[in-house]
Structures are given as C-alpha cells and as structure tokens.
Design an enzyme around this catalytic site. Structure first.
Site, PDB file in Angstrom:
ATOM      1  N   GLY A   1      19.360  -8.667  49.040  1.00  0.00           N
ATOM      2  CA  GLY A   1      18.132  -7.701  49.004  1.00  0.00           C
ATOM      3  C   GLY A   1      18.484  -6.656  49.242  1.00  0.00           C
TER       4      GLY A   1
ATOM      5  N   LYS B   1       6.511   4.230  54.899  1.00  0.00           N
ATOM      6  CA  LYS B   1       7.901   4.622  55.782  1.00  0.00           C
ATOM      7  C   LYS B   1       8.905   5.695  55.231  1.00  0.00           C
ATOM      8  CE  LYS B   1       8.478   0.194  57.679  1.00  0.00           C
ATOM      9  NZ  LYS B   1       9.513  -1.152  58.099  1.00  0.00           N
TER      10      LYS B   1
ATOM     11  N   THR C   1       4.128   1.554  58.700  1.00  0.00           N
ATOM     12  CA  THR C   1       4.675   0.507  57.908  1.00  0.00           C
ATOM     13  C   THR C   1       4.381   0.562  56.540  1.00  0.00           C
ATOM     14  OG1 THR C   1       4.642  -2.001  57.820  1.00  0.00           O
ATOM     15  CG2 THR C   1       2.603  -0.743  58.328  1.00  0.00           C
TER      16      THR C   1
ATOM     17  N   GLY D   1      16.201  -3.480  49.416  1.00  0.00           N
ATOM     18  CA  GLY D   1      14.946  -2.693  49.679  1.00  0.00           C
ATOM     19  C   GLY D   1      15.176  -2.214  51.364  1.00  0.00           C
TER      20      GLY D   1
ATOM     21  N   ALA E   1      14.232  -3.013  54.232  1.00  0.00           N
ATOM     22  CA  ALA E   1      14.591  -3.736  55.346  1.00  0.00           C
ATOM     23  C   ALA E   1      16.308  -3.881  55.244  1.00  0.00           C
ATOM     24  CB  ALA E   1      14.167  -5.326  55.515  1.00  0.00           C
TER      25      ALA E   1
ATOM     26  N   ASN F   1      10.144   4.368  60.811  1.00  0.00           N
ATOM     27  CA  ASN F   1       9.217   3.087  61.344  1.00  0.00           C
ATOM     28  C   ASN F   1       8.479   3.556  62.534  1.00  0.00           C
ATOM     29  OD1 ASN F   1      10.967   2.577  63.256  1.00  0.00           O
ATOM     30  ND2 ASN F   1      10.373   0.231  63.020  1.00  0.00           N
TER      31      ASN F   1
ATOM     32  N   GLU G   1      20.582  -5.268  40.093  1.00  0.00           N
ATOM     33  CA  GLU G   1      21.823  -4.875  40.705  1.00  0.00           C
ATOM     34  C   GLU G   1      21.971  -3.430  40.994  1.00  0.00           C
ATOM     35  OE1 GLU G   1      24.505  -7.208  37.934  1.00  0.00           O
ATOM     36  OE2 GLU G   1      26.129  -6.213  38.919  1.00  0.00           O
ATOM     37  N   LYS G   2      21.511  -2.451  40.399  1.00  0.00           N
ATOM     38  CA  LYS G   2      21.944  -1.176  40.370  1.00  0.00           C
ATOM     39  C   LYS G   2      21.539  -0.594  41.871  1.00  0.00           C
ATOM     40  CE  LYS G   2      22.258   3.382  38.895  1.00  0.00           C
ATOM     41  NZ  LYS G   2      22.459   4.113  40.233  1.00  0.00           N
TER      42      LYS G   2
ATOM     43  N   ASP H   1      14.046  -0.336  63.156  1.00  0.00           N
ATOM     44  CA  ASP H   1      14.023  -1.788  62.594  1.00  0.00           C
ATOM     45  C   ASP H   1      15.431  -2.330  62.622  1.00  0.00           C
ATOM     46  OD1 ASP H   1      11.502  -2.158  61.501  1.00  0.00           O
ATOM     47  OD2 ASP H   1      11.744  -1.053  59.735  1.00  0.00           O
TER      48      ASP H   1
HETATM   49  P1  NAP Z   1      10.938  -4.133  49.647  1.00  0.00           P
HETATM   50  O1  NAP Z   1      11.573  -2.857  50.287  1.00  0.00           O
HETATM   51  O2  NAP Z   1       9.854  -4.259  48.931  1.00  0.00           O
HETATM   52  O3  NAP Z   1      12.308  -4.890  49.350  1.00  0.00           O
HETATM   53  C1  NAP Z   1      12.030  -6.264  48.542  1.00  0.00           C
HETATM   54  C2  NAP Z   1      13.517  -6.790  48.321  1.00  0.00           C
HETATM   55  O4  NAP Z   1      13.336  -8.055  48.041  1.00  0.00           O
HETATM   56  C3  NAP Z   1      14.140  -6.136  47.186  1.00  0.00           C
HETATM   57  O5  NAP Z   1      15.457  -6.136  47.243  1.00  0.00           O
HETATM   58  C4  NAP Z   1      13.781  -6.851  45.894  1.00  0.00           C
HETATM   59  O6  NAP Z   1      14.359  -6.937  44.877  1.00  0.00           O
HETATM   60  C5  NAP Z   1      13.716  -8.249  46.601  1.00  0.00           C
HETATM   61  N1  NAP Z   1      12.903  -9.427  45.914  1.00  0.00           N
HETATM   62  C6  NAP Z   1      11.422  -9.346  46.039  1.00  0.00           C
HETATM   63  N2  NAP Z   1      10.988 -10.559  45.188  1.00  0.00           N
HETATM   64  C7  NAP Z   1      12.049 -11.181  44.845  1.00  0.00           C
HETATM   65  C8  NAP Z   1      12.189 -12.192  44.161  1.00  0.00           C
HETATM   66  N3  NAP Z   1      11.286 -12.841  43.517  1.00  0.00           N
HETATM   67  N4  NAP Z   1      13.638 -12.568  43.615  1.00  0.00           N
HETATM   68  C9  NAP Z   1      14.610 -11.949  44.087  1.00  0.00           C
HETATM   69  N5  NAP Z   1      14.532 -10.642  44.880  1.00  0.00           N
HETATM   70  C10 NAP Z   1      13.302 -10.416  45.191  1.00  0.00           C
HETATM   71  O7  NAP Z   1      10.688  -4.825  51.089  1.00  0.00           O
HETATM   72  P2  NAP Z   1      11.234  -4.722  52.629  1.00  0.00           P
HETATM   73  O8  NAP Z   1      10.603  -3.928  53.557  1.00  0.00           O
HETATM   74  O9  NAP Z   1      12.841  -4.589  52.311  1.00  0.00           O
HETATM   75  O10 NAP Z   1      10.931  -6.408  53.006  1.00  0.00           O
HETATM   76  C11 NAP Z   1      11.464  -7.381  52.580  1.00  0.00           C
HETATM   77  C12 NAP Z   1      11.269  -8.611  53.393  1.00  0.00           C
HETATM   78  O11 NAP Z   1      11.672  -8.509  54.774  1.00  0.00           O
HETATM   79  C13 NAP Z   1       9.820  -9.052  53.719  1.00  0.00           C
HETATM   80  O12 NAP Z   1       9.882 -10.437  53.412  1.00  0.00           O
HETATM   81  C14 NAP Z   1       9.502  -8.773  54.895  1.00  0.00           C
HETATM   82  O13 NAP Z   1       8.311  -9.553  55.424  1.00  0.00           O
HETATM   83  C15 NAP Z   1      10.698  -8.685  55.659  1.00  0.00           C
HETATM   84  N6  NAP Z   1      10.779  -7.626  56.928  1.00  0.00           N
HETATM   85  C16 NAP Z   1      10.806  -8.421  57.998  1.00  0.00           C
HETATM   86  C17 NAP Z   1      10.821  -7.694  59.055  1.00  0.00           C
HETATM   87  C18 NAP Z   1      10.882  -8.150  60.473  1.00  0.00           C
HETATM   88  O14 NAP Z   1      10.540  -7.509  61.515  1.00  0.00           O
HETATM   89  N7  NAP Z   1      11.275  -9.398  60.624  1.00  0.00           N
HETATM   90  C19 NAP Z   1      10.716  -6.180  59.297  1.00  0.00           C
HETATM   91  C20 NAP Z   1      11.016  -5.516  57.758  1.00  0.00           C
HETATM   92  C21 NAP Z   1      10.600  -6.401  56.588  1.00  0.00           C
HETATM   93  P3  NAP Z   1      14.223  -5.706  43.588  1.00  0.00           P
HETATM   94  O15 NAP Z   1      15.252  -4.408  43.924  1.00  0.00           O
HETATM   95  O16 NAP Z   1      15.068  -6.458  42.485  1.00  0.00           O
HETATM   96  O17 NAP Z   1      12.978  -5.614  43.400  1.00  0.00           O
END
Ligand code: NAP
Length: 284
Positions: free
Chosen positions: A132, A71, A67, A134, A136, A92, A159-160, A107
């Site tokens: 988003g 990853k 995690t 990132g 996920a 993962n 945006e990029k 995932d």
């Molecule tokens: P990550 O790689 O850090 O990506 C975070 C994303 O959220 C990026 O696109 C970021 O935008 C955006 N973001 C963060 N804060 C923001 C804000 N205040 N306003 C607008 N956009 C914002 O994280 P991740 O691993 O993808 O995880 C993201 C979410 O998915 C988390 O909440 C996590 O708990 C959830 N998740 C759930 C599962 C599940 O099993 N249900 C699995 C994985 C993840 P920028 O690029 O502009 O920073």
C-alpha cells in the site's frame, strides 16, 4: 463524569465518524486519570472543515484528532505543522497552545510503539516490505525509515504511488517502489511485512493481499487492519510460522500519544486497550 463549566474539551473531526472507537477509548482515559476532560466526535463535511476548525479554536478546544477524509486538507487551517506531519503529508492530531493550532501526526509513532511493545522487533538494519502507498503507508514507512530500517520496498496496486513514496523515503533509507508481481520475491527476502491496504477488512474477510506461499517463518507480519483482529493474512502467516502483529495496537498508541500531547500526562494505556477491545467485540 461530571460536566462542568471548567470541563476541558477535545474531540475527533472526520466524515463519517459514527463508527469511531476513539470517543470510548479517550473518555475512559480521562476518567481513569481523574481528569475533567471530554472527547466528542464531530461529523464534518469537506466544505465546512475550515469553519469547523475555526469554531473549535474559538470554543477553546485543547486539541482534537483528525480522521479521513480531512487529514491532508486540515493542514492549511493550522498555524504550525510539526516535522513528522510535514514529512508524512498529513495531520491526525491538533494541539491548541497559546491560541495557536499545532498539527502533528501520531499514526507512525503509534504504529512503532505498538510494534516494539507487542513483538520486541528492532527495526534497525532490517528489510521491510510495505503493501500500500496511501496515508497509513506514508506514516508507517516514514517512521520505520527514521527508526533505521535498512531497506523499504513499497508494493502498490497503483505503481506510480509506490515509486513516489519510495523516492521520498530515500532521504533516510534505501527504498524502491515495486509492482504487485514482484512482491513475492521481495517478501521472501524481508524481515518485516506491513500490510496497509484495506484488503481483508470487515466484511471482506477472505481477502489476502499477497500470495500466502511467499510468507515464511523468519518474517514478522504486521496488518494495520483491526477489524477483524486476525485477518486472513495474519492467519496464513501464523500457519507458516511467522510472528504476527495486529492493527489494534496502532489505534491504541496513536490515541495514547495524542492524549499525552494534550494533557502532558502518561496515558493509561492498559485501560484504554481493554475498553477498545471490549468495544470492538460489542460491534461484532
Ligand atoms: P488510503 O490512503 O485510502 O490508502 C489505501 C491503500 O490501499 C492504497 O495504497 C490503495 O491502493 C490500497 N488498496 C485499496 N483497495 C485495494 C485493493 N482492492 N487491492 C489492492 N490495493 C488496494 O487509506 P489509509 O488511510 O492508508 O488506510 C489503509 C488501511 O489502513 C485501512 O484498512 C485502515 O483501516 C488501516 N488503518 C489502520 C490504522 C490503525 O490505527 N490500525 C490507522 C490508519 C489506517 P491504490 O493506491 O492503488 O488505490
């Protein structure tokens, strides 16, 4: 559970891991199936990741989950990366097989399994908006593209990153990266909205990543957040007649798929879901 010399070992590598619900869910799965297996959580710093992987390998761990924040970094320590993980750009789940470490990613498949089972949604030919870009978002968008989504539009604060992800997805579907200002129009034309940012996650419960007025009754809204189970986005969507889907199922099925890869047996999904819900309720 009786711990013996023959007990098979699995686990989780991340930083931090204290909040993780995976140990309770996976140990219950082993116990339910009568398997002499154990799942442990390891808090590993980035600088020690290579050593930790080598240690788990030589100690004979059958596999482990990976995690945040490891990853991507874990990939260089593995012998083989399966296609899903290569395309998503992250691992993962690791499987140790004949002394080789194989990296995969459950995932995206876990997300799709949950979506289909819980809502009956058929992604073929459908228009999807993803909030988003990132890790996920990469996993979910790749899986939806491979499953036949007709169009995927990525909306991201930066945006990029949305454009880069869209370009990658164009191998499988029509995709573009758009600005947050264009989100409302895209959502009005979409069949499925997938929320993958951390906006609305505990303890910031009032956060909503889109204008609620853009949500509509022909939409399925899926939020990857599972704490809380019903985010503000899902409440706003429901109030406008949309079907909703929470992130708990993704957490459950990504674990179930890892269980199946390690043990070669069907995961006791119903029981795993029950303990997961119970454990989250106990955490408040
Ligand atoms: P990550 O790689 O850090 O990506 C975070 C994303 O959220 C990026 O696109 C970021 O935008 C955006 N973001 C963060 N804060 C923001 C804000 N205040 N306003 C607008 N956009 C914002 O994280 P991740 O691993 O993808 O995880 C993201 C979410 O998915 C988390 O909440 C996590 O708990 C959830 N998740 C759930 C599962 C599940 O099993 N249900 C699995 C994985 C993840 P920028 O690029 O502009 O920073």
């Amino acid at each position: 559970m009786k711990l013996e010399a023959e007990t098979e070992k699995t686990g989780l590598v991340g930083h931090p891991v204290a909040h993780s619900k995976s140990p309770v869910m996976m140990n219950e799965a082993f116990s339910q199936e009568g398997l002499p297996w154990i799942y442990l959580a390891f808090d590993v710093d980035s600088e020690e990741l290579g050593q930790a992987v080598a240690g788990l390998k030589s100690l004979g761990f059958r596999g482990w989950n990976v995690t945040l924040p490891h990853k991507v970094a874990v990939m260089e320590h593995l012998d083989e990366i399966e296609e899903s993980a290569q395309e998503i750009g992250a691992v993962n789940t690791v499987i140790q097989q004949d002394g080789r470490l194989i990296g995969t990613n459950t995932d995206g498949a876990g997300y799709l399994e949950s979506l289909v089972r819980e809502t009956g949604f058929d992604v073929k030919g459908r228009r999807v908006v993803i909030l988003g870009a990132g890790g996920a978002a990469r996993a979910v968008s790749y899986t939806l593209a491979r499953a036949g989504a007709e169009q995927i539009r990525i909306v991201n604060r930066t945006e990029k990153k949305a454009q880069d992800l869209a370009e990658h997805l164009r191998r499988w579907t029509r995709a573009d990266g758009i600005s947050p200002g264009e989100a409302s129009i895209a959502i009005r034309e979409a069949d499925l909205l997938v929320q993958t940012t951390s906006v609305g996650m505990h303890p910031h419960l009032e956060g909503c990543p889109v204008d609620p007025a853009s949500l509509h009754g022909d939409l399925l809204v899926s939020d990857l957040i599972y704490r809380p189970r019903q985010t503000r986005l899902l409440r706003e969507a429901k109030a406008r007649g949309a079907q909703v889907h929470s992130g708990l199922g993704m957490l459950l099925y990504q674990g179930a798929l890892a269980f199946e890869r390690w043990t070669g047996r069907r995961a006791p999904v119903k029981r795993m879901g029950e303990v997961l819900k119970q454990s989250l309720e106990e955490s408040g």
